[in-house]
Design an enzyme around this catalytic site. Structure first.
Site, mmCIF file in Angstrom:
data_model
loop_
_atom_site.group_PDB
_atom_site.id
_atom_site.type_symbol
_atom_site.label_atom_id
_atom_site.label_comp_id
_atom_site.label_asym_id
_atom_site.label_seq_id
_atom_site.Cartn_x
_atom_site.Cartn_y
_atom_site.Cartn_z
ATOM 1 N N HIS A 162 0.853 -1.197 0.000
ATOM 2 C CA HIS A 162 0.000 0.000 0.000
ATOM 3 C C HIS A 162 0.890 1.250 0.000
ATOM 4 C CE1 HIS A 162 -2.943 2.850 1.537
ATOM 5 N NE2 HIS A 162 -3.848 1.940 1.824
ATOM 6 N N GLU A 266 -1.268 1.226 -5.146
ATOM 7 C CA GLU A 266 -1.056 0.020 -4.351
ATOM 8 C C GLU A 266 -1.013 -1.215 -5.248
ATOM 9 O OE1 GLU A 266 -4.050 0.119 -1.219
ATOM 10 O OE2 GLU A 266 -4.193 2.275 -1.494
HETATM 11 C C1 BG6 Z 1 -6.997 2.222 0.795
HETATM 12 C C2 BG6 Z 1 -8.440 1.860 0.740
HETATM 13 O O1 BG6 Z 1 -6.245 1.212 0.218
HETATM 14 O O2 BG6 Z 1 -6.589 2.380 2.148
HETATM 15 C C3 BG6 Z 1 -9.228 2.983 1.397
HETATM 16 O O3 BG6 Z 1 -8.853 1.649 -0.595
HETATM 17 C C4 BG6 Z 1 -8.724 3.208 2.809
HETATM 18 O O4 BG6 Z 1 -10.615 2.662 1.387
HETATM 19 C C5 BG6 Z 1 -7.237 3.439 2.781
HETATM 20 O O5 BG6 Z 1 -9.390 4.317 3.374
HETATM 21 C C6 BG6 Z 1 -6.597 3.652 4.160
HETATM 22 O O6 BG6 Z 1 -6.924 2.615 5.004
HETATM 23 P P1 BG6 Z 1 -6.467 2.660 6.506
HETATM 24 O O7 BG6 Z 1 -7.046 1.426 7.166
HETATM 25 O O8 BG6 Z 1 -4.962 2.644 6.507
HETATM 26 O O9 BG6 Z 1 -7.007 3.942 7.088
#
Ligand code: BG6
Length: 292
Positions: A162, A266
């Protein structure tokens, strides 16, 4: 448990050392002629990479937590063994346990070009997982998943590297490479939408899961005078995310005014692209990031 002292004794590699980072969490610090970088053992979380001659490539929130049990905001969280909310258990953490697990360093060495390669491993549910990162003129990351010891059934998982990229201003960047790919639009009721035929530009909250694609992406940032190329293998989904104003304000570990500084691209396998892992097999998801 590995400590800063035990890691320093075990891995004597020029250009690499271990120290207590934010929150006292242990991190590996790379400083070589080809690149600088950092990775926390908490989550096997890469928090920086800067190839020689370039500005830092990854974005980190100044509001990030650095606490056991909490994810780090920015860098490269590893989402595994599910992506987003758990399919059936609303109490389970978003994006799975990997990003808050404590990983163990198993290898560290100098690469041919003079960068540093590190491998970390952990057990998550019934999987054995290994993460290898090469901090060099390119950043290469591979997440390899196998069935854990004693597992006798096939298993399914999702994963994502990510990656948060630092940009001059998200309103002035574009992403090419996904023009011909259909996607799930998570800011429009998770509707599946046809390919747009155009580069991605940002004018509001964006949360898209591009499906069935192994395309290379280019992040064009004229304000920084650079293009970042993201190539991948073992990955059929690409997620593009910027939270914009309202969602940033709702996230306690994300500064209210930080959203223009970042975009996530990602490298993933999610939803209908999730991986069915047969016994005695492994799956590797790899991303290679270059700056031009
Ligand atoms: C992204 C998702 O990959 O990660 C989003 O598609 C999400 O929907 C984002 O808000 C962040 O996620 P987190 O759990 O790290 O706040």
């Amino acid at each position: 448990m590995q400590t800063v002292l035990s890691l320093c004794k075990q891995f004597k590699v020029p250009g690499l050392h271990f120290e207590a980072g934010h929150g006292g969490l242990t991190k590996a610090v790379v400083a070589t002629n080809v690149a600088a970088g950092e990775i926390y053992l908490h989550g096997a979380h890469v928090t920086s990479w800067q190839p020689a001659g370039h500005e830092p490539v990854l974005w980190m929130s100044r509001s990030s937590l650095f606490q056991p049990g909490k994810p780090i905001r920015g860098g490269v969280p590893i989402c595994f063994p599910w992506f987003g909310p758990h399919a059936s258990d609303p109490s389970a953490p978003a994006h799975g346990f990997a990003r808050t697990a404590l990983w163990e360093v198993t290898e560290a060495q100098t690469t041919v070009e003079g960068g540093i390669s590190l491998s970390l491993q952990t057990r998550i549910d019934s999987f054995s997982v290994r993460f290898t990162v090469e901090f060099g003129s390119v950043l290469q990351m591979t997440l390899t998943t196998e069935p854990g010891p004693g597992i006798s059934v096939d298993q399914r998982f999702e994963d994502a590297l990510h990656t948060y990229f630092s940009v001059s201003d998200v309103r002035n960047v574009s992403i090419t490479g996904l023009e011909q790919v259909r996607y799930i639009d998570k800011v429009d009721g998770a509707l599946e939408k046809p390919a747009t035929g155009a580069a991605i530009e940002f004018t509001g909250e964006t949360d898209r899961v591009y499906l069935k694609t192994d395309s290379e992406c280019h992040l064009h940032d004229p304000g920084r005078n650079r293009t970042i190329t993201i190539s991948k293998s073992g990955s059929q989904s690409t997620v593009v995310w910027n939270p914009w104003i309202a969602k940033s304000a709702r996230m306690p570990d994300f500064g209210d005014h930080e959203w223009p500084e970042m975009v996530c691209i990602e490298t993933a396998n999610v939803g209908s692209d999730s991986i069915a892992l047969a016994l005695n097999t492994s799956h590797s998801t790899t991303v290679v990031i270059r700056v031009q």
